[in-house]
Motif scaffolding. Structure first.
Motif, PDB file in Angstrom:
ATOM      1  N   TRP A  27       0.829  -1.211   0.000  1.00  0.00           N
ATOM      2  CA  TRP A  27       0.000   0.000   0.000  1.00  0.00           C
ATOM      3  C   TRP A  27       0.862   1.260   0.000  1.00  0.00           C
ATOM      4  O   TRP A  27       0.590   2.213  -0.738  1.00  0.00           O
ATOM      5  CB  TRP A  27      -0.932  -0.031   1.210  1.00  0.00           C
ATOM      6  N   HIS A  28       1.932   1.262   0.791  1.00  0.00           N
ATOM      7  CA  HIS A  28       2.766   2.457   0.866  1.00  0.00           C
ATOM      8  C   HIS A  28       3.588   2.663  -0.409  1.00  0.00           C
ATOM      9  O   HIS A  28       3.853   3.812  -0.782  1.00  0.00           O
ATOM     10  CB  HIS A  28       3.668   2.392   2.103  1.00  0.00           C
ATOM     11  N   ARG A  72       1.254   4.415  -2.669  1.00  0.00           N
ATOM     12  CA  ARG A  72       1.113   5.828  -2.269  1.00  0.00           C
ATOM     13  C   ARG A  72       2.295   6.663  -2.750  1.00  0.00           C
ATOM     14  O   ARG A  72       2.147   7.836  -3.083  1.00  0.00           O
ATOM     15  CB  ARG A  72       1.030   5.940  -0.741  1.00  0.00           C
ATOM     16  N   ALA A 123       4.639  12.913   1.733  1.00  0.00           N
ATOM     17  CA  ALA A 123       3.526  12.002   2.007  1.00  0.00           C
ATOM     18  C   ALA A 123       3.778  11.068   3.161  1.00  0.00           C
ATOM     19  O   ALA A 123       2.855  10.548   3.762  1.00  0.00           O
ATOM     20  CB  ALA A 123       3.207  11.183   0.752  1.00  0.00           C
TER      21      ALA A 123
END
Length: 524
Positions: A206-207, A210, A523
């Protein structure tokens, strides 16, 4: 990105990981104590972690990050991403085959890594069963390591550093929630290890998305760059992983010493891992991608400056940590673990091992940092030769010292061998002109030593004054140990200021400092 800022990010999350890890170990110690089930689980947990640190954290990251960071610097994100996808696919295929092979050969493997277990009825069979459950963790956590290297090279340090927290929380949940449903608490923990690998892998997938650097697998191909990665991995397996190999040798020999020796060494090592992880992992993790990009860009003076500051920060934090662990080992182990099945005799045995491990703490961190200097320069052969000599010394010292001091001799042998490794790496780098110590470092080192000595004396006096509460119930022990820790930190901080070992204003400035070319994405 400022080096100290990156170290602080990784160190902060690693500290939280160690705190949750201690909560996990306190729970494990209370429910399992130090005996057959705990020994079997710790072997089951350490076996996949050994390969993870050898091939994933040790070898893979050391070989992968310089290539990936170099591609980012010279050819851009697209070429770097393509290389990461190829490496991911080949690594996953190799790990699947390796995991399947070890699962089949597990009974034989257990006789190699824990031969003494056969002397206790049922212990070898239990260790084999638990290790089979936990071993697939290697597949997932190795792919986590690749994703961590990608994110670190992009300047995202928080998510990879936070991943081990998920392991600790998963194991706590497994022990508390599933023990009543399992044959033993060790079975619940082994299944928790398996689940934690899946969770950590999903977290970093997921990261990576991102960060705009998702790395889905593609058809495995041995491209020239993947072949180069493979050639560099092989020597780094030894050069970057001496500490883990020493632990494995210690586990094998400890299984021959006495029932409980494996657990005593495990708990002592876990305490040592707090400063080692917070400082050693943080500094080396932040240094490798930064140094790789500096060298690719030809910024030689900046690279030398970063090396000196990394060593300075490491010693500023590890010397007092080592002194504290050696001065008050009994209160630390007793407060953390002595409850339930963990007895006062276990505390004494574990505290003795802690002193021996702590004597080598600065060397463990120095090896991590000095190895990165070689890896960033794409030299993976030299650390192998040094590591081979150090490993041989470790085995010889183990066989000698365990005859005199039992499990404590095993811990001391690991510390002495690692000091030899650190000194040898430093001498070689210095002779090559790649480790010039600047004036600031030379001036700070004796001041750090003085501040450490002052803190050690303060801790000794504090432990003497608080002897009664340190021997009382849990509440009094925790309060007394907290007072010792806070007091020791205050004494060291004051002594560091007075001697000039560190300045608060200087540290604040370094934490705020960010350069235009090295800014990290916001982020994370």
């Amino acid at each position: 990105m400022a080096l100290l800022r990156s170290i602080a990010t990784v160190g902060g999350y690693t500290l939280l990981s160690r705190v949750t890890g201690f909560a996990r170990d306190i729970l494990v110690a209370g429910m399992l104590g130090a005996g057959t089930v705990s020994d079997a689980f710790f072997v089951a947990f350490r076996f996949p972690n050994l390969f993870r640190r050898l091939f994933a954290e040790g070898a893979f990251q050391a070989a992968f990050v310089p290539i990936f960071a170099g591609l980012l610097e010279t050819e851009g994100r697209d070429q770097a991403r393509q290389f990461a996808r190829r490496a991911f696919s080949v690594l996953a295929l190799i790990l699947l085959a390796f995991t399947a092979l070890i699962e089949v050969l597990m009974p034989v493997a257990m006789y190699v890594i824990a031969p003494g277990f056969d002397a206790v009825p049922g212990k070898m069979e239990l260790a084999t069963e638990l290790t089979r459950i936990a071993f697939p963790y290697l597949l997932f956590i190795s792919l986590v390591s690749l994703q961590s290297g990608v994110l670190n090279s992009l300047g995202y340090f928080a998510a990879p550093a936070a991943a081990p927290i998920l392991l600790n929380l998963t194991l706590i949940a497994a022990l508390v929630g599933f023990t009543p449903l399992m044959e033993t608490p060790g079975h619940a923990l082994a299944w928790g290890v398996f689940a934690a690998g899946v969770i950590q892998f999903a977290w970093l997938v997921w990261h990576c998305r991102r960060a705009g650097m998702s790395i889905p697998p593609i058809r495995p191909r041995l491209t020239p760059r993947v072949r180069l990665l493979g050639r560099r991995i092989v020597p780094v397996v030894l050069g970057g992983s001496l500490y883990q190999i020493n632990l494995l040798v210690g586990t094998i020999l400890a299984s021959l010493v006495s029932d409980g020796a494996v657990s005593w060494l495990y708990y002592a090592d876990r305490v040592t891992q707090l400063p080692l992880g917070v400082v050693g992992v943080a500094v080396s993790t932040a240094l490798l991608p930064l140094l790789s990009r500096r060298l690719k860009a030809g910024q030689w003076d900046a690279a030398r400056h970063d090396q000196n500051r990394a060593l300075e920060v490491a010693l500023l934090l590890t010397l007092p940590a080592a002194a504290a662990l050696m001065v008050i080992p009994g209160p630390i182990i007793g407060t953390l673990f002595e409850r339930g099945a963990f007895t006062a005799a276990d505390t004494a045995a574990t505290a003795a091992a802690l002193v021996a491990f702590a004597s080598g703490l600065p060397s463990y961190v120095l090896v991590k940092i000095l190895a990165q200097v070689f890896f960033a320069r794409e030299d993976t052969a030299t650390p192998v030769r040094v590591a081979a000599a150090a490993m041989a010394a470790n085995v010889i010292l183990n066989l000698i010292l365990m005859q005199v001091w039992g499990h404590v001799g095993i811990a001391l042998a690991a510390a002495l061998a690692n000091w030899g490794n650190a000194v040898a790496l430093a001498v070689i780098l210095h002779r090559r002109g790649q480790l010039g110590l600047d004036d600031r470092f030379r001036a700070r080192l004796p001041r750090i030593a003085v501040a450490t000595a002052v803190m050690g004396g303060g801790l000794w006096a504090g432990a003497w004054a608080l002897a009664d509460p340190l021997a009382a119930g849990d509440a009094a022990r925790i309060g007394a140990l907290a007072a010792l820790v806070v007091g020791g930190m205050a004494v060291y901080g004051g002594a560091a200021q007075l001697t000039g070992a560190a300045r608060v204003g200087e540290i604040r400035a370094m934490l705020r400092r960010r350069t235009v070319t090295d800014q990290a994405p916001a982020a994370d």
